[in-house]
Enzyme design. Structure first.
Site, PDB file in Angstrom:
ATOM      1  N   LYS A  23       0.851  -1.192   0.000  1.00 55.49           N
ATOM      2  CA  LYS A  23       0.000   0.000   0.000  1.00 55.49           C
ATOM      3  C   LYS A  23       0.886   1.242   0.000  1.00 55.49           C
ATOM      4  O   LYS A  23       1.772   1.399   0.850  1.00 55.49           O
ATOM      5  CB  LYS A  23      -0.869  -0.019   1.249  1.00 55.49           C
TER       6      LYS A  23
HETATM    7  C1  E4P Z   1      -8.237   1.886   3.574  1.00 55.33           C
HETATM    8  O1  E4P Z   1      -7.563   1.002   3.157  1.00 55.33           O
HETATM    9  C2  E4P Z   1      -8.062   2.534   4.873  1.00 55.33           C
HETATM   10  O2  E4P Z   1      -7.418   1.664   5.763  1.00 55.33           O
HETATM   11  C3  E4P Z   1      -9.357   2.896   5.538  1.00 55.33           C
HETATM   12  O3  E4P Z   1     -10.459   2.567   4.776  1.00 55.33           O
HETATM   13  C4  E4P Z   1      -9.347   4.256   6.134  1.00 55.33           C
HETATM   14  O4  E4P Z   1     -10.620   4.518   6.583  1.00 55.33           O
HETATM   15  P1  E4P Z   1     -11.003   5.247   7.939  1.00 55.33           P
HETATM   16  O5  E4P Z   1     -11.560   6.560   7.534  1.00 55.33           O
HETATM   17  O6  E4P Z   1     -12.079   4.351   8.522  1.00 55.33           O
HETATM   18  O7  E4P Z   1      -9.804   5.317   8.813  1.00 55.33           O
END
Ligand code: E4P
Length: 219
Positions: free
Chosen positions: A83
């Site tokens: 990522k």
């Molecule tokens: C995506 O891969 C992220 O980890 C995640 O969806 C971030 O979302 P949040 O706004 O719930 O932290």
């Protein structure tokens, strides 16, 4: 649409994975930090539990550092996806990792123009953050729909991974938009099962059965 679970908590992943509804897992530094355990060990344990892609995020913010960390993360398990945040440095890193055949998930995406850049350098997934867009009064779902439409029109192969899914409605709207995947936090996934009328209906059936048949059972 595929369901990924957006957590690094092994109990949460196991509970949902055992039901057969988990196609993959996403994590980020905040999610890993919440568990307070070693990054590599946690990601390997997740990979051994779930038969699907598992995203682990780099910590470096420069291209060279991201590539080095990405190569390392990709060696931890065949299902690892690296990522990378969508910055200019990140796009440079994804371009290099793509050439090495390493799968990537371009994260922290908030616009269709960013999503086009991720596709250009061969990202495997692009992660638009819908909930966090809504937090700053942008229309996150509109941004997701834009990305899905632009990718469809252009015949782009990068998969749209709808992220920051706050409620079951977000998941339904992401499915309607044509997202390939939604990554869903545990709490949201739990809410997807629930409807007040389901509980009321089951309760009605059980009362009717007991009134007419007493303690009669199937087994
Ligand atoms: C995506 O891969 C992220 O980890 C995640 O969806 C971030 O979302 P949040 O706004 O719930 O932290």
């Amino acid at each position: 649409m595929k369901f990924f679970i957006d957590t690094a908590n092994l109990d949460e992943i196991r509970e949902m994975n055992d039901l057969g509804i988990v196609d993959g897992v996403t994590t980020n530094p905040s999610i890993i930090a919440r568990e307070g355990k070693d990054l590599k060990q946690t990601l390997i344990q997740i990979c051994e539990m779930v038969n699907g892609p598992v995203s682990g995020e780099v910590l470096a913010l420069d291209t060279e550092g991201m590539v080095k960390e990405g190569v390392e993360i990709s060696k931890w398990h065949p299902n690892m996806v690296v990522k990378i945040p969508l910055t200019q440095a990140g796009i440079g890193a994804v371009a290099q990792l793509s050439k090495m055949g390493i799968k990537t998930n371009v994260t922290t995406v908030y616009s269709a123009s960013q999503a086009l850049l991720a596709a250009k350098v061969g990202a495997t997934y692009v992660s638009p953050f819908v909930g966090r867009s809504d937090d700053v009064l942008m229309d996150g779902m509109r941004m997701l729909r834009d990305i899905c439409e632009v990718y469809r029109v252009q015949g782009i192969k990068t998969q749209v991974l709808a992220a920051s899914m706050r409620t079951p409605t977000y998941v339904v709207e992401a499915a309607r938009a044509g997202a390939d995947v939604a990554t869903i936090p545990y709490a949201t996934m739990k809410k997807m099962f629930w409807h007040p009328m389901t509980d009321v209906s089951i309760d009605d059936f059980m009362k009717d059965w007991k009134n007419a048949m007493g303690d009669a059972k199937i087994l």
